[in-house]
Write a protein that holds these residues in place. Structure first.
Motif, PDB file in Angstrom:
ATOM      1  N   UNK A 103       0.716  -1.042  -0.016  1.00 61.90           N
ATOM      2  CA  UNK A 103       0.022  -0.002   0.001  1.00 61.90           C
ATOM      3  C   UNK A 103       0.881   1.270   0.030  1.00 61.90           C
ATOM      4  N   UNK A 104       2.182   1.340   0.295  1.00 61.27           N
ATOM      5  CA  UNK A 104       2.886   2.255   0.288  1.00 61.27           C
ATOM      6  C   UNK A 104       4.629   1.559   0.260  1.00 61.27           C
ATOM      7  N   UNK A 105       5.361   2.608  -0.679  1.00 61.82           N
ATOM      8  CA  UNK A 105       6.794   2.135  -0.808  1.00 61.82           C
ATOM      9  C   UNK A 105       7.426   3.360  -1.170  1.00 61.82           C
ATOM     10  N   UNK A 106       8.815   3.447  -0.561  1.00 65.68           N
ATOM     11  CA  UNK A 106       9.719   4.610  -0.769  1.00 65.68           C
ATOM     12  C   UNK A 106      10.788   4.513   0.031  1.00 65.68           C
ATOM     13  N   UNK A 111      11.381   9.003   4.008  1.00 70.87           N
ATOM     14  CA  UNK A 111      10.274   9.545   3.746  1.00 70.87           C
ATOM     15  C   UNK A 111       9.369   8.898   4.361  1.00 70.87           C
ATOM     16  N   UNK A 112       9.083   7.407   4.080  1.00 69.41           N
ATOM     17  CA  UNK A 112       7.886   7.112   4.443  1.00 69.41           C
ATOM     18  C   UNK A 112       7.554   6.789   5.835  1.00 69.41           C
ATOM     19  N   UNK A 113       8.510   6.880   6.849  1.00 71.86           N
ATOM     20  CA  UNK A 113       8.479   6.871   8.168  1.00 71.86           C
ATOM     21  C   UNK A 113       8.047   8.343   8.752  1.00 71.86           C
ATOM     22  N   UNK A 114       8.655   9.335   8.135  1.00 69.64           N
ATOM     23  CA  UNK A 114       8.556  10.692   8.543  1.00 69.64           C
ATOM     24  C   UNK A 114       7.161  11.426   7.955  1.00 69.64           C
TER      25      UNK A 114
END
Length: 264
Positions: free
Chosen positions: A232-235, A239-242
């Protein structure tokens, strides 16, 4: 070209019938998934139990057959239906560390035999005993521990043995399926530091399955978030955690504690 490439990868399972007249039903463990992992990168796969993390990894390693789609490693197609010997190239390129170090080690075998098993199984030439001693020291254990049995080691030491077995044949890809979750907090931090050191010195591409955001944050430069068999999300990890974009990712970050790294 990516080191690991998946296209349209899907896995369905037949749901057992509850009655004679019930129609056959399928349950999707992994929805059609595309994935590229570049050589030398570290990828974390996070999500709750049943999200499809382990299913994805098994398909990538040829440990399960996909319902549809393809997997290739360095341009070679992974065929889970092929004979074990014809997949030697894949086993040589990959190493796997399981969640429970005690359950994954044969209690009847010495540490040296456990670690050296891939060398014999994959017909790797050279001084195998010397390589076992070398890799024991590489994971922070004494070479003379090779003659001991699993019950003679602590939990952290057993996981070091499991990691040694996973890297003894010098794979290009190291996969950890919840490799820290069975350890206490102090030991987890030590094994995390060991994995970071191996990542930086052994030229490994890492795939880490974990429900622990802290592990992924410290170890991986890219993260995939899975829910109900889908990414559902990648990167980039930072970036993803912040700045998470998906509501499910935000919920994970709010619910899962971060395990701090050891100072040493």
């Amino acid at each position: 070209m990516s080191l690991i490439e998946a296209r349209g990868l899907t896995r369905d399972f037949i749901v057992p019938k509850r009655s004679t007249f019930e129609r056959t039903r399928r349950q999707t463990a992994l929805a059609p998934t595309d994935l590229d992992v570049a050589d030398g990168t570290s990828v974390g796969i996070i999500g709750e139990s049943g999200s499809g993390k382990s299913t994805l990894v098994k398909l990538l390693l040829g440990l399960d057959r996909p319902t549809a789609g393809t997997v290739s490693i360095d341009g070679r197609t992974v065929d889970a239906a092929a004979s074990p010997r014809s997949l030697h190239w894949l086993r040589r390129d990959t190493g796997l560390v399981f969640q429970d170090p005690y359950a994954s080690l044969d209690p009847r075998m010495t540490a040296g035999r456990i670690i050296g098993e891939p060398l014999w199984a994959l017909d790797i030439e050279g001084d195998r005993r010397a390589r076992v001693r070398e890799v024991l020291e590489q994971v922070g254990l004494d070479a003379d521990m090779a003659d001991r049995y699993p019950h003679e080691f602590s939990g952290g030491q057993r996981q070091r043995i499991a990691i040694a077995r996973a890297i003894v044949h010098r794979p290009r890809i190291l996969v950890g399926d919840e490799p820290l979750s069975a350890l206490d907090v102090t030991v987890r931090a030590q094994i995390l530091d060991l994995l970071i050191e191996l990542r930086d010195t052994a030229d490994l591409t890492l795939l880490i399955v974990s429900h622990d955001i802290g592990v992924v944050q410290n170890l991986c430069d890219t993260v995939l978030v899975m829910k109900d068999g889908e990414i559902v999300e990648r990167g980039a990890t930072d970036d993803v955690l912040r700045r998470p974009q998906h509501p499910y990712t935000r919920a994970l970050l709010a619910a899962i504690p971060v395990i701090p790294r050891s100072a040493g």
